[in-house]
Design a protein around this motif. Structure first.
Motif, PDB file in Angstrom:
ATOM      1  N   GLU A 128      11.734   1.414   2.989  1.00  0.00           N
ATOM      2  CA  GLU A 128      11.736  -0.231   3.418  1.00  0.00           C
ATOM      3  C   GLU A 128      11.683  -0.405   4.640  1.00  0.00           C
ATOM      4  O   GLU A 128      12.695  -0.124   5.299  1.00  0.00           O
ATOM      5  N   ASP A 186       3.867  -7.095   0.938  1.00  0.00           N
ATOM      6  CA  ASP A 186       4.713  -6.531   2.044  1.00  0.00           C
ATOM      7  C   ASP A 186       4.009  -6.527   3.238  1.00  0.00           C
ATOM      8  O   ASP A 186       3.206  -5.542   3.516  1.00  0.00           O
ATOM      9  N   HIS A 190       2.969  -3.088  -2.958  1.00  0.00           N
ATOM     10  CA  HIS A 190       2.867  -4.273  -2.640  1.00  0.00           C
ATOM     11  C   HIS A 190       2.105  -4.893  -1.383  1.00  0.00           C
ATOM     12  O   HIS A 190       2.128  -5.450  -0.470  1.00  0.00           O
ATOM     13  N   HIS A 226       7.122   0.265   1.546  1.00  0.00           N
ATOM     14  CA  HIS A 226       7.374  -1.069   1.587  1.00  0.00           C
ATOM     15  C   HIS A 226       7.992  -1.803   2.967  1.00  0.00           C
ATOM     16  O   HIS A 226       8.394  -0.995   3.820  1.00  0.00           O
ATOM     17  N   SER A 227       7.983  -3.003   2.798  1.00  0.00           N
ATOM     18  CA  SER A 227       8.558  -3.785   3.830  1.00  0.00           C
ATOM     19  C   SER A 227       9.500  -4.910   3.421  1.00  0.00           C
ATOM     20  O   SER A 227       9.048  -5.460   2.391  1.00  0.00           O
ATOM     21  N   ARG A 285       1.917  -9.245  -5.267  1.00  0.00           N
ATOM     22  CA  ARG A 285       3.030  -9.014  -6.184  1.00  0.00           C
ATOM     23  C   ARG A 285       3.465 -10.286  -6.960  1.00  0.00           C
ATOM     24  O   ARG A 285       4.393 -10.318  -7.765  1.00  0.00           O
TER      25      ARG A 285
HETATM   26 ZN   LIG Z   1       7.646  -3.936  -1.514  1.00  0.00          ZN
END
Ligand SMILES: [Zn+2]
Length: 259
Positions: A223, A56, A30, A151-152, A81
């Motif tokens: 994340e 992200d 992302h 990811h975030s 995304r």
């Molecule tokens: Zn993500």
């Protein structure tokens, strides 16, 4: 018309440091917020397209710093995304979402089978084919891999505040996640939780299960709360933390997991 990307728009995947010697292989599905020109703005404002719903925030910057620090390969996905969520299989309704959090995505309304197929064949498949190729190339040269996706997440989702800094996510194979949870848990200023702010039941383990599980590779999805890595200083701090923890990992014994 089924074509999505114009010839000058570029591949969905950027390979950073593809020959990196680290056992860690980083993937950032992302990373990007680019919308192919043929889709206009998907009916969204610039403000909506810079929010977490589109990408992200901070994840690519952190990933690149970690890749550099570890000499690790990194695969970055450039397109938003909202166009195609590369951590979802084609049959998932979330792959080309009509709603993201509380925002309707007009450009994803009433997609034809041809529209869907174009996004699958021009973004999803080339991205994952490239990830598979890199892993197979390393395996063919006798290089084991630890598979880590970065990811975030947004600090507030549908009005609810999420009370963690870092989530370590996994599906059935907990080997790497257990080690990472222990290591990040020793850091004083970091609130780390297992399978939060979501977990395998939310369908977020697609990339892990597509690539790492069938190859028997230990894996985890990280994340990071996006307000912590929205700016340079936070990106640098979190990259140092990740590099320190990931750089200290040893390879577990390979496991041929059942499908
Ligand atoms: Zn993500």
């Amino acid at each position: 018309m089924s074509g999505l990307l114009r010839p000058d728009e570029g591949e969905p995947v950027i390979v950073v440091n593809g020959d990196g010697k680290s056992p860690v292989v980083l993937v950032c599905e992302h990373a990007g917020k680019v919308i192919p020109r043929s889709l206009g703005s998907l009916g969204l404002s610039d403000e909506e397209l810079s929010r977490h719903i589109a990408w992200d925030i901070g994840a690519e910057a952190v990933s690149r710093l970690v890749a550099k620090a570890l000499d690790a390969p990194l695969l970055v996905q450039r397109y938003s995304r909202l166009v195609y969520d590369c951590n979802r299989p084609p049959e998932s309704p979330d792959a080309m979402p009509v709603m993201s959090e509380t925002t309707r995505i007009p450009g994803n309304d009433n997609l034809t089978p041809e529209n869907r197929l174009a996004r699958i064949s021009e973004i999803y498949r080339p991205f994952h084919d490239r990830v598979a190729r890199l892993l197979d190339h390393r395996a063919a040269r006798g290089i084991s891999s630890l598979f880590v996706t970065i990811h975030s997440f947004t600090p507030v989702y549908k009005g609810a505040r999420r009370l963690l800094d870092l989530g370590v996510l996994h599906d059935r194979d907990t080997r790497l996640a257990d080690k990472l949870l222990a290591a990040f848990g020793r850091l004083k200023d970091v609130v780390v939780k297992r399978n939060e702010p979501y977990g395998p039941e939310d369908g977020v383990c697609h990339t892990l299960n597509l690539h790492a599980q069938p190859r028997g590779l230990a894996y985890a999805m990280l994340e990071i709360r996006n307000d912590l890595i929205a700016q340079d200083a936070g990106q640098k701090l979190w990259a140092e933390r990740l590099a320190e923890v990931l750089g200290a990992l040893s390879l577990p014994q390979p496991r041929r997991a059942a499908s």
